[in-house]
Design a protein around this motif. Structure first.
Motif, short mmCIF file in Angstrom:
data_model
loop_
_atom_site.label_atom_id
_atom_site.label_comp_id
_atom_site.label_asym_id
_atom_site.label_seq_id
_atom_site.Cartn_x
_atom_site.Cartn_y
_atom_site.Cartn_z
N LYS A 1 3.10 11.24 7.28
CA LYS A 1 4.32 10.46 6.99
C LYS A 1 4.07 9.58 5.76
O LYS A 1 3.79 8.38 5.91
N PRO A 2 4.15 10.15 4.56
CA PRO A 2 3.94 9.33 3.35
C PRO A 2 4.91 8.15 3.33
O PRO A 2 6.09 8.32 3.61
N GLN A 3 4.40 6.98 3.02
CA GLN A 3 5.25 5.80 3.07
C GLN A 3 4.60 4.62 2.37
O GLN A 3 3.48 4.70 1.88
N GLY B 1 0.15 8.40 10.34
CA GLY B 1 0.02 9.55 11.23
C GLY B 1 -1.03 10.55 10.83
O GLY B 1 -0.98 11.71 11.26
N GLY B 2 -2.01 10.15 10.00
CA GLY B 2 -3.07 11.06 9.60
C GLY B 2 -2.68 11.95 8.44
O GLY B 2 -1.75 11.65 7.69
N ILE B 3 -3.40 13.05 8.29
CA ILE B 3 -3.16 13.99 7.19
C ILE B 3 -2.63 15.31 7.74
O ILE B 3 -2.77 15.62 8.92
N ILE C 1 0.86 -1.18 0.00
CA ILE C 1 0.00 0.00 0.00
C ILE C 1 0.90 1.24 0.00
O ILE C 1 1.77 1.37 0.86
N ARG C 2 0.70 2.13 -0.98
CA ARG C 2 1.51 3.35 -1.07
C ARG C 2 0.65 4.56 -0.73
O ARG C 2 -0.47 4.69 -1.23
N VAL C 3 1.20 5.45 0.09
CA VAL C 3 0.49 6.67 0.48
C VAL C 3 1.34 7.85 0.05
O VAL C 3 2.48 7.99 0.48
N VAL C 4 0.79 8.70 -0.83
CA VAL C 4 1.53 9.85 -1.35
C VAL C 4 0.72 11.12 -1.14
O VAL C 4 -0.50 11.08 -0.95
#
Length: 208
Positions: free
Chosen positions: A133-135, A153-155, A125-128
């Motif tokens: 903390k995008p990771q 850590g939320g937005i 799963i990619r969070v950008v």
């Protein structure tokens, strides 16, 4: 820009274009809402590069050891060299090791346990964008959007959370809208949806 994107695979260019629009604050979200239930009941963890494996060969402690999965997706153990592990579940890999060991010992019994989970790139799963903390995260069975948000850590204060999207690579790059602001700031549990292996969560910056 168009010429540059034409040289890379279609789903990758779709993801990159979506991310570019998202992080620079694109227009209003016109994607369909993400389905609440998306997890598959028959999901089986696939081993990926960076995973740590504990390999136990019954009655052969000298052949038992912990090994990492190399960046090329292979492992090496005593008597077994360069065996592909990536993409296999632990039981399948154990049977493959047994097959290799049977050339040297009689009726080997092997158990493989994953002790550090990373998973293959196709299932991460990619969070950008505007996450705290995008990771990249390892997918877990029945993982939800809230689980992902807790992990990153939320937005940020600059995020346009209700215009975030999920790019679903398992469905050919289809995008769905999600309501992160409602979920995190207003406690609206109806905004919590399942994620799937390979999802990319794109969080845009809001315009003020």
């Amino acid at each position: 820009m168009v010429a540059a994107f034409s040289r890379i695979p279609g789903w990758v260019s779709t993801m990159l274009l979506a991310a570019c629009v998202a992080v620079t604050g694109g227009c209003a979200n016109t994607f369909p809402a993400a389905p609440g239930v998306a997890a598959s009941s028959d999901y089986s963890y696939a081993i990926g590069p960076g995973d740590m494996l504990s390999i136990v060969v019954w009655r052969n402690p000298e052949l038992s050891m912990a090994v990492p999965v190399r960046p090329d997706g292979k492992i090496t153990t005593p008597l077994v060299e360069d065996l592909v592990a990536m993409g296999k579940d632990p039981s399948t890999l154990a049977r493959d090791i047994e097959k290799e060991l049977s050339k040297y010992i009689r009726d080997p019994i092997v158990t493989v346990v994953v002790t550090n989970f990373v998973g293959p790139y196709s299932e991460q799963i990619r969070v950008v964008g505007e996450a705290a903390k995008p990771q990249v995260l390892a997918y877990k069975q029945k993982m939800t959007l809230l689980d992902v948000m807790i992990a990153v850590g939320g937005i940020t204060d600059f995020a346009d959370g209700n215009h975030a999207t999920i790019l679903r690579t398992s469905e050919g790059g289809k995008q769905y809208s999600v309501r992160l602001k409602d979920l995190l700031r207003r406690g609206d549990v109806s905004a919590n949806v399942d994620v799937k292996p390979g999802d990319v969560l794109i969080i845009p910056q809001g315009w003020f």
